[in-house]
Scaffold this motif. Structure first.
Motif, short mmCIF file in Angstrom:
data_model
loop_
_atom_site.label_atom_id
_atom_site.label_comp_id
_atom_site.label_asym_id
_atom_site.label_seq_id
_atom_site.Cartn_x
_atom_site.Cartn_y
_atom_site.Cartn_z
N THR A 1 0.84 -1.19 0.00
CA THR A 1 0.00 0.00 0.00
C THR A 1 0.88 1.24 0.00
O THR A 1 1.71 1.44 0.87
N GLY B 1 -3.25 5.38 -0.38
CA GLY B 1 -4.12 4.22 -0.39
C GLY B 1 -4.06 3.40 -1.66
O GLY B 1 -4.87 2.51 -1.88
N GLU C 1 -2.82 0.56 -4.07
CA GLU C 1 -2.15 -0.72 -3.95
C GLU C 1 -1.40 -1.03 -5.22
O GLU C 1 -1.92 -0.87 -6.33
#
Lengths: 327, 306, 249
Positions: free
Chosen positions: B133, B137, B139
């Motif tokens: 991460t 936020g 990924e």
């Protein structure tokens, strides 16, 4: 030491006698093999004009081969599906007439050669090699992603295209057409080389600074040579697609570009019949060695390496005992 | 078209770019120092990938696999340099092209003979797999992020090597005047072998790293090689800085082009045709970039040799 | 001066920090041989490049028959009437002597875009080429491959190619280079007569030739002309002695 003259005629004779014999003993596959050799020879003769006389190491001549092939494929595809090719305001009917296809193939390839040449001839030789290689890849990937004409799977043409007055479905007649095209290209190379243009181009390869100081422009000479060269190889591409009745992105591949140069070097770079001898040898090797082992490319690589290191003049160099042009 | 997606693709482009840099750096060094154009570089990339896959399959260790890749590629490079390449330094470019093309044939078919025609698989090790991460936020695959890091580290390492070490000075001097450094007593043969092996190691390393996210198969190296040439044309022959910037440009253009071009066409075409045209154009994007650079700067952005 | 054929004004060229030529202004008058001498590294090759077009000057101008050719390309300058010979013979080694001369004739004609008829059978080209070869004494070797020529013969061919251009001015870079005593004498005699056809800007190291041929000499040291004048003036100039001739004597 044999005179180059004699070797040339022997090769031409051989290339016409073999299919005649095959015709007599009813071996159509041999005629097909001979046709393949003749078409590859034509493509290489085209390249040899730029490479052998002009010293342009084009690693992307497959671009023109592929463009010629696709010119044929696209025109014939539209003809056989009875649709027209929509190009903006123009609606182009397909055609299965070889003369029209050949003209389209040559002109398209010539235009592409003009553009690529303008971009790549402005700097030194190494950039030229890399850029021509890159453009080959560009067309390769483009043709894979353009699904309208088969994409990766390629395009099949059901029936061979027609030539007025001949039955092109007969293997020997199609061979004859291809052989005639090859002879025409050889005649072109021969006359070009002896002409004032050829003199200047050949000098531009060896001493470009001298060419400049006599008032000529080496870049323009090389550009024209590249354009003519592209046109001839484009014609070969159209014939190749017609031989196989199939055109696919592999006609643009770097492997093919490499093979064309290999053909020339095996026969003898810069010499009139170098590409023809090379193509004949290559097709024979492909057929014979390829039948023996799946990995025959290793042997091709070894032979090529030996030629480059020890027999730089190719087969013609060995037979005539004289060095050819230094490219 | 979210910002997250764009950011991900930028990272992908960077990752692609730094891996290309590993190839291009070796190639440009070899050309800059030895004046040799080497088509067999793609084969060395492949050798590295295969060595890694073989060793990983045998030992299960990714680290050992990478070491094997470096070693195998460097050795293959050194052997090839001493037997074949050495004879080509003063040869015309055509000879260099043909001889290294012959090497491609020998390496490719040789590998196919040893390993067969089916692709091998190299797995991303557990400790590097999975998403990570990022701030914001987002990924992103950890492995790909690692690749970007590795690429930057290698770039810095190469910069340090050429700017700060003895060998680096010899390399830079060699790029400018080969006869001179021979006259100054530098052992040219050894220098050349080292430079070639270094370039080979970089290629093999790249092959192994990328092999974990794509498959390891014969012929995997040549498309990368050709793209590396595009990078060099854009960045300029002989310039490592040019190779880095060129590689990042190429990586970003290719990745982002693939995303944005279809979208651009969707603005005035219907979806199906837009995706078609956009993707087709995207496949050409890198070469169009190369053409633009050529029009503007024929010797590349940072070309050392005119 | 109205009979100035070739001249330069304040030519300057630097390579990074190295100032190869600085403020070089020389001229070449009709019927004369103007020799440029100077130690190695003086900037003579740079100067030739700037005059003939191989090198782009940082600043300064070049005039041929009052026409400003400073921004013209090498080939344009050749077409304007500049005939150059190279220090290291720039000849197509694979071709014959005749073919090299034909190349010059082709350049003179200005039109290489002829594709069918053989170059060697084109009478205009052939006549011009053979005439030049006869003048330098190479017509007997016309069919020989240039690579097989002796060094002296190659230097002769180098001059012959320039002759085919019928230039307005010659720029010759060390035509005596590598010639023995016999060859130098011949070349000297040849150039002596050639000056009346077109003046010669002669860069040379061979002092015997320079002193016997030159009408004027300019001495180039570290990119600057430190002296310019007649043979006697240069011979007796203390600056020149110190900078150049002193080292030789």
């Amino acid at each position: 030491m044999i005179k180059e003259h004699y070797v040339n005629w022997v090769v031409l004779a051989g290339l016409s006698v073999v299919p005649l014999w095959a015709l007599a003993v009813d071996e159509p596959f041999t005629i097909t093999l001979a046709t393949r050799a003749v078409i590859l020879a034509l493509a290489a003769v085209g390249l040899n004009i730029a490479l052998g006389i002009g010293g342009l190491v084009s690693l992307g001549h497959a671009v023109f081969f592929g463009l010629g092939g696709y010119a044929m494929g696209i025109l014939a595809h539209h003809a056989q599906t009875y649709t027209a090719l929509e190009l903006g305001p123009f609606s182009i009917e397909g055609t299965k007439s070889m003369p029209v296809i050949w003209l389209t193939a040559s002109v398209t390839s010539a235009l592409a050669a003009l553009l690529i040449g303008l971009l790549s001839l402005r700097t030194t030789g190494v950039y030229f090699i890399m850029i021509t290689l890159a453009f080959g890849q560009m067309f390769f990937f483009f043709s894979i992603s353009w699904s309208a004409y088969g994409g990766e799977d390629g395009l099949s043409i059901y029936v061979r295209n027609g030539f007025p007055g001949m039955n092109t479905l007969v293997p020997f007649q199609f061979f004859g057409l291809c052989f005639a095209a090859l002879c025409a290209a050889l005649l072109l190379h021969w006359r070009l080389r002896a002409s004032p243009f050829g003199l200047a181009l050949n000098a531009a390869r060896q001493v470009p600074q001298r060419v400049e100081t006599v008032g000529l422009n080496p870049m323009r000479l090389k550009l024209l040579a590249f354009v003519i060269s592209g046109a001839v190889t484009g014609l070969a591409g159209a014939l190749f697609a017609d031989l196989n009745r199939f055109v696919s992105p592999t006609m643009f591949s770097w492997q093919l570009s490499g093979e064309l140069i290999v053909l020339i070097i095996i026969g003898g770079v810069g010499r009139l019949m170098g590409p023809v001898i090379g193509a004949a040898l290559f097709v024979m090797l492909e057929h014979l060695l390829g039948g023996l082992t799946d990995f025959w490319h290793v042997w091709l690589g070894v032979i090529l390496l030996l030629i480059v290191l020890f027999a730089r003049g190719g087969l013609l160099g060995i037979l005539t005992g004289k060095e050819g042009p230094h490219v | 078209m979210s910002a997250i997606l764009i950011f991900e693709q930028v990272l992908n482009g960077l990752q692609f770019g730094v891996m290309l840099f590993l190839m291009a750096a070796g190639l440009t060094l070899i050309f800059g120092v030895m004046g040799l154009i080497n088509l067999a570089h793609g084969s060395l990339y492949m050798v590295g990938a295969f060595a890694a896959a073989a060793v990983a399959g045998y030992t299960g260790s990714f680290v050992l696999a990478l070491v094997a890749a470096l070693a195998a590629a460097a050795c293959a490079g050194a052997i090839v340099e001493m037997t074949v390449i050495r004879r080509l330094y003063h040869a015309p470019h055509l000879d260099q092209v043909l001889a290294t093309f012959a090497l491609i044939l020998i390496f490719s078919e040789g590998t196919r003979w040893v390993f067969g025609s089916f692709p091998l698989f190299l797995d991303i090790p557990d400790y590097l797999s999975g998403p990570i991460t990022l701030p914001g936020g987002i990924e992103y695959p950890f492995y790909r992020l690692t690749l970007i890091g590795v690429g930057i580290v290698v770039a810095l390492g190469l910069w340090w090597l050429t700017a700060r070490t003895r060998i680096g000075i010899q390399i830079r001097a060699g790029e400018n005047d080969r006869e001179m450094i021979a006259a100054l007593g530098v052992d040219i043969s050894k220098l050349y072998t080292i430079v070639f092996a270094l370039g080979a190691a970089l290629a093999g390393f790249a092959g192994a790293l990328v092999g974990a996210i794509q498959s390891v198969q014969v012929g995997m190296g040549e498309p990368v090689l050709i793209l590396a040439f595009v990078v060099i044309v854009i960045g300029g022959i002989g310039s490592i800085k040019g190779a880095f910037i060129g590689a990042v440009l190429v990586g970003l253009t290719d990745t982002l082009g693939g995303i944005f071009l279809p979208e651009v066409f969707k603005l005035f075409m219907e979806a199906g045709a837009a995706t078609q045209t956009g993707s087709a154009l995207a496949s050409m994007a890198v070469y169009i970039l190369m053409s633009i650079v050529l029009i503007w700067r024929p010797t590349g952005l940072f070309g050392v040799r005119a | 001066m109205s009979d100035v054929v070739l001249s330069t004004r304040n030519l300057k060229k630097s390579f990074g920090a190295l100032k190869a030529t600085q403020d070089v202004s020389i001229d070449l008058r009709a019927g004369e041989i103007h020799a440029i001498i100077g130690p190695n590294g003086a900037g003579k090759s740079t100067l030739i490049g700037q005059i003939c077009g191989g090198l782009r000057s940082d600043s300064g101008r070049v005039y041929l028959n009052n026409q400003d050719i400073s921004s013209k390309s090498t080939q344009e300058r050749a077409r304007a009437g500049l005939g150059r010979t190279f220090q290291i013979s720039a000849l197509a080694m694979e071709d014959t002597v005749l073919e090299n001369a034909l190349l010059g004739a082709l350049g003179h004609s200005g039109n290489p875009w002829r594709f069918w008829g053989a170059a060697s059978r084109d009478t205009d080209l052939r006549d011009r080429a053979i005439e030049a070869l006869v003048r330098v004494g190479l017509d007997g070797a016309a069919g020989q491959t240039t690579a097989n020529l002796s060094h002296g013969q190659r230097r002769q061919l180098e001059v012959a190619v320039a002759l085919t251009l019928s230039p307005k001015a010659f720029v010759m870079d060390e035509p005596m280079a590598g010639l023995g005593a016999e060859g130098s004498k011949e070349m000297t005699g040849f150039l002596d007569k050639l000056r009346h056809e077109a003046p010669i800007l002669l860069v040379e190291h061979d002092m015997d030739a320079v002193f016997s041929l030159a009408d004027r000499i300019s001495v180039l040291v570290y990119g600057q002309v430190i002296a310019s004048g007649t043979v006697d003036e240069i011979r007796s100039s203390p600056e020149v002695r110190e900078a150049y001739l002193g080292e030789e004597a």
